[in-house]
Motif scaffolding. Structure first.
Motif, PDB file in Angstrom:
ATOM      1  N   THR A  33      36.079  77.321  12.241  1.00 24.97           N
ATOM      2  CA  THR A  33      34.773  77.904  12.545  1.00 24.97           C
ATOM      3  C   THR A  33      34.734  79.379  12.171  1.00 24.97           C
ATOM      4  OG1 THR A  33      34.606  76.328  14.387  1.00 24.97           O
ATOM      5  CG2 THR A  33      32.976  78.072  14.308  1.00 24.97           C
ATOM      6  N   VAL A  34      35.880  80.073  12.265  1.00 26.97           N
ATOM      7  CA  VAL A  34      35.964  81.445  11.763  1.00 26.97           C
ATOM      8  C   VAL A  34      35.628  81.464  10.276  1.00 26.97           C
ATOM      9  CG1 VAL A  34      37.533  83.366  11.248  1.00 26.97           C
ATOM     10  CG2 VAL A  34      37.624  82.266  13.475  1.00 26.97           C
ATOM     11  N   PHE A  35      36.189  80.514   9.549  1.00 29.50           N
ATOM     12  CA  PHE A  35      35.930  80.443   8.106  1.00 29.50           C
ATOM     13  C   PHE A  35      34.461  80.137   7.827  1.00 29.50           C
ATOM     14  CE2 PHE A  35      36.281  78.011   3.988  1.00 29.50           C
ATOM     15  CZ  PHE A  35      36.533  79.119   3.199  1.00 29.50           C
ATOM     16  N   ALA A  36      33.910  79.161   8.553  1.00 35.74           N
ATOM     17  CA  ALA A  36      32.497  78.810   8.368  1.00 35.74           C
ATOM     18  C   ALA A  36      31.598  79.993   8.704  1.00 35.74           C
ATOM     19  CB  ALA A  36      32.137  77.608   9.240  1.00 35.74           C
ATOM     20  N   GLN A  37      31.929  80.729   9.759  1.00 34.41           N
ATOM     21  CA  GLN A  37      31.126  81.887  10.131  1.00 34.41           C
ATOM     22  C   GLN A  37      31.212  82.975   9.065  1.00 34.41           C
ATOM     23  OE1 GLN A  37      32.391  84.484  13.434  1.00 34.41           O
ATOM     24  NE2 GLN A  37      30.381  84.097  14.351  1.00 34.41           N
ATOM     25  N   GLY A  38      32.420  83.170   8.529  1.00 36.40           N
ATOM     26  CA  GLY A  38      32.576  84.166   7.472  1.00 36.40           C
ATOM     27  C   GLY A  38      31.750  83.817   6.246  1.00 36.40           C
ATOM     28  N   VAL A  39      31.790  82.552   5.828  1.00 35.73           N
ATOM     29  CA  VAL A  39      30.985  82.113   4.683  1.00 35.73           C
ATOM     30  C   VAL A  39      29.498  82.272   5.004  1.00 35.73           C
ATOM     31  CG1 VAL A  39      30.348  80.125   3.264  1.00 35.73           C
ATOM     32  CG2 VAL A  39      32.761  80.513   3.868  1.00 35.73           C
ATOM     33  N   SER A  40      29.116  81.931   6.230  1.00 35.10           N
ATOM     34  CA  SER A  40      27.720  82.061   6.638  1.00 35.10           C
ATOM     35  C   SER A  40      27.247  83.511   6.547  1.00 35.10           C
ATOM     36  CB  SER A  40      27.553  81.541   8.071  1.00 35.10           C
ATOM     37  OG  SER A  40      26.248  81.780   8.558  1.00 35.10           O
ATOM     38  N   ARG A  41      28.074  84.427   7.004  1.00 35.89           N
ATOM     39  CA  ARG A  41      27.679  85.840   6.978  1.00 35.89           C
ATOM     40  C   ARG A  41      27.596  86.378   5.557  1.00 35.89           C
ATOM     41  NH1 ARG A  41      31.102  88.071  12.297  1.00 35.89           N
ATOM     42  NH2 ARG A  41      29.528  87.377  13.814  1.00 35.89           N
ATOM     43  N   GLN A  42      28.382  85.840   4.646  1.00 33.58           N
ATOM     44  CA  GLN A  42      28.349  86.312   3.264  1.00 33.58           C
ATOM     45  C   GLN A  42      27.216  85.689   2.457  1.00 33.58           C
ATOM     46  OE1 GLN A  42      30.307  88.785   2.018  1.00 33.58           O
ATOM     47  NE2 GLN A  42      31.084  88.974   4.114  1.00 33.58           N
ATOM     48  N   THR A  43      26.793  84.492   2.849  1.00 38.37           N
ATOM     49  CA  THR A  43      25.787  83.777   2.061  1.00 38.37           C
ATOM     50  C   THR A  43      24.406  83.742   2.702  1.00 38.37           C
ATOM     51  OG1 THR A  43      26.343  81.650   3.094  1.00 38.37           O
ATOM     52  CG2 THR A  43      27.572  82.272   1.109  1.00 38.37           C
ATOM     53  N   GLY A  44      24.354  83.965   4.016  1.00 39.14           N
ATOM     54  CA  GLY A  44      23.083  83.858   4.717  1.00 39.14           C
ATOM     55  C   GLY A  44      22.716  82.434   5.089  1.00 39.14           C
ATOM     56  N   ILE A  45      23.566  81.476   4.780  1.00 38.05           N
ATOM     57  CA  ILE A  45      23.329  80.083   5.156  1.00 38.05           C
ATOM     58  C   ILE A  45      23.782  79.890   6.598  1.00 38.05           C
ATOM     59  CG2 ILE A  45      23.893  77.670   4.629  1.00 38.05           C
ATOM     60  CD1 ILE A  45      24.565  78.595   1.777  1.00 38.05           C
ATOM     61  N   GLY A  46      23.025  79.135   7.392  1.00 35.64           N
ATOM     62  CA  GLY A  46      23.387  78.901   8.784  1.00 35.64           C
ATOM     63  C   GLY A  46      24.785  78.331   8.919  1.00 35.64           C
ATOM     64  N   ILE A  47      25.504  78.759   9.951  1.00 41.70           N
ATOM     65  CA  ILE A  47      26.902  78.360  10.115  1.00 41.70           C
ATOM     66  C   ILE A  47      27.040  76.846  10.268  1.00 41.70           C
ATOM     67  CG2 ILE A  47      26.822  78.805  12.609  1.00 41.70           C
ATOM     68  CD1 ILE A  47      29.757  79.646  12.450  1.00 41.70           C
ATOM     69  N   GLY A  48      26.065  76.205  10.904  1.00 39.34           N
ATOM     70  CA  GLY A  48      26.118  74.758  11.032  1.00 39.34           C
ATOM     71  C   GLY A  48      26.028  74.066   9.691  1.00 39.34           C
ATOM     72  N   TRP A  49      25.124  74.546   8.834  1.00 37.22           N
ATOM     73  CA  TRP A  49      24.990  73.954   7.497  1.00 37.22           C
ATOM     74  C   TRP A  49      26.231  74.221   6.672  1.00 37.22           C
ATOM     75  CZ3 TRP A  49      21.719  71.059   9.263  1.00 37.22           C
ATOM     76  CH2 TRP A  49      20.520  71.457   9.848  1.00 37.22           C
ATOM     77  N   VAL A  50      26.829  75.397   6.844  1.00 37.53           N
ATOM     78  CA  VAL A  50      28.090  75.691   6.147  1.00 37.53           C
ATOM     79  C   VAL A  50      29.175  74.725   6.608  1.00 37.53           C
ATOM     80  CG1 VAL A  50      29.941  77.392   5.861  1.00 37.53           C
ATOM     81  CG2 VAL A  50      27.557  78.119   5.743  1.00 37.53           C
ATOM     82  N   THR A  51      29.204  74.428   7.900  1.00 35.15           N
ATOM     83  CA  THR A  51      30.192  73.486   8.437  1.00 35.15           C
ATOM     84  C   THR A  51      30.040  72.115   7.789  1.00 35.15           C
ATOM     85  OG1 THR A  51      30.286  74.665  10.557  1.00 35.15           O
ATOM     86  CG2 THR A  51      31.006  72.356  10.542  1.00 35.15           C
ATOM     87  N   ASN A  52      28.814  71.643   7.652  1.00 35.55           N
ATOM     88  CA  ASN A  52      28.585  70.368   6.976  1.00 35.55           C
ATOM     89  C   ASN A  52      29.055  70.417   5.517  1.00 35.55           C
ATOM     90  OD1 ASN A  52      27.431  69.261   9.247  1.00 35.55           O
ATOM     91  ND2 ASN A  52      25.332  69.383   8.512  1.00 35.55           N
ATOM     92  N   LEU A  53      28.718  71.499   4.833  1.00 35.99           N
ATOM     93  CA  LEU A  53      29.081  71.636   3.422  1.00 35.99           C
ATOM     94  C   LEU A  53      30.599  71.690   3.258  1.00 35.99           C
ATOM     95  CD1 LEU A  53      28.286  72.061   0.476  1.00 35.99           C
ATOM     96  CD2 LEU A  53      28.090  74.518   0.955  1.00 35.99           C
ATOM     97  N   LEU A  54      31.265  72.432   4.133  1.00 37.70           N
ATOM     98  CA  LEU A  54      32.723  72.505   4.066  1.00 37.70           C
ATOM     99  C   LEU A  54      33.349  71.137   4.302  1.00 37.70           C
ATOM    100  CD1 LEU A  54      33.511  75.849   5.954  1.00 37.70           C
ATOM    101  CD2 LEU A  54      33.730  75.395   3.495  1.00 37.70           C
ATOM    102  N   GLY A  55      32.781  70.374   5.235  1.00 35.57           N
ATOM    103  CA  GLY A  55      33.288  69.032   5.481  1.00 35.57           C
ATOM    104  C   GLY A  55      33.235  68.176   4.221  1.00 35.57           C
ATOM    105  N   PHE A  56      32.140  68.281   3.478  1.00 31.44           N
ATOM    106  CA  PHE A  56      32.002  67.516   2.240  1.00 31.44           C
ATOM    107  C   PHE A  56      33.026  67.987   1.202  1.00 31.44           C
ATOM    108  CE2 PHE A  56      30.142  67.279  -2.053  1.00 31.44           C
ATOM    109  CZ  PHE A  56      30.078  65.898  -2.184  1.00 31.44           C
TER     110      PHE A  56
END
Length: 205
Positions: A33-56
């Motif tokens: 979740t630290v990683f997902a939050q970091g990606v979210s903060r850099q891209t502006g994409i919601g952390i939940g959506w980043v979590t789904n994308l990372l899972g894929f």
């Protein structure tokens, strides 16, 4: 089967909600979740959506590891991040160190309970857990070594990207294993499906 499916879905929804609660507590997160939050903060994409994308994306790594996803794996990718994003829209950020600590611990307990539910439904591992077991099967690394290497890497990357690392990160690492150990047995369908050993007949005499 219907009961297992319902258990799986409830577990995944609660898992995402628990992660969101920990995010709003603001004192640290688990490595992924630290990683997902970091990606979210850099891209502006919601952390939940980043979590789904990372899972894929993690699921794609299963291909060279010769892992096969189950129903639970696909459901994990679709539901956890979605539940997380929805919960973030309801739960406000928490302020005050005492409230943050209490809310974070509540999130850890919720994640542990959710883990017991979805793992116990026995529909296949989540994409991240499958990555660890795949490394173990493909390269012979012990599970603990695979988990340590992967999670240390994503934790460092997430921190460099701006994810929250703190006391909560340590608390999660210490508490989640024992809590899942408690939460899993009541919901584990594999244990229920195992027949009890036959009791030897005692003759009267």
């Amino acid at each position: 089967m219907p009961r297992r499916v319902v258990q799986l879905l409830i577990g995944l929804v609660l898992y995402g909600a628990g992660c969101a609660v920990m995010v709003q507590a603001g004192i640290g997160l688990d490595p992924w979740t630290v990683f997902a939050q970091g990606v979210s903060r850099q891209t502006g994409i919601g952390i939940g959506w980043v979590t789904n994308l990372l899972g894929f994306l993690i699921l794609l790594l299963w291909i060279p590891l010769r892992q096969k996803p189950g129903i639970g794996t696909i459901a994990n990718i679709l539901i956890v991040g979605t539940s997380m994003q929805a919960t973030l829209g309801i739960v406000p950020p928490i302020t005050g160190w005492l409230a943050q600590g209490v809310v974070f611990l509540g999130g850890v307990v919720l994640v542990a309970l959710a883990s017991g539910l979805y793992i116990g439904a026995n529909f296949g591992p989540g994409p991240r857990d499958g990555l660890m077991t795949g490394i173990n099967a493909r390269f012979g690394w012990p599970i603990w070594a695979a988990r340590l290497a992967v999670e240390a890497t994503v934790l460092l990357a997430g921190w460099l990207l701006g994810g929250t690392v703190g006391l909560g990160t340590v608390l999660f690492a210490v508490l989640i294993g024992p809590l899942v150990h408690i939460a899993l047995p009541p919901f584990d369908h594999r244990r229920r499906a195992t027949p009890a050993p036959a009791t030897p007949a005692v003759s009267a005499g």
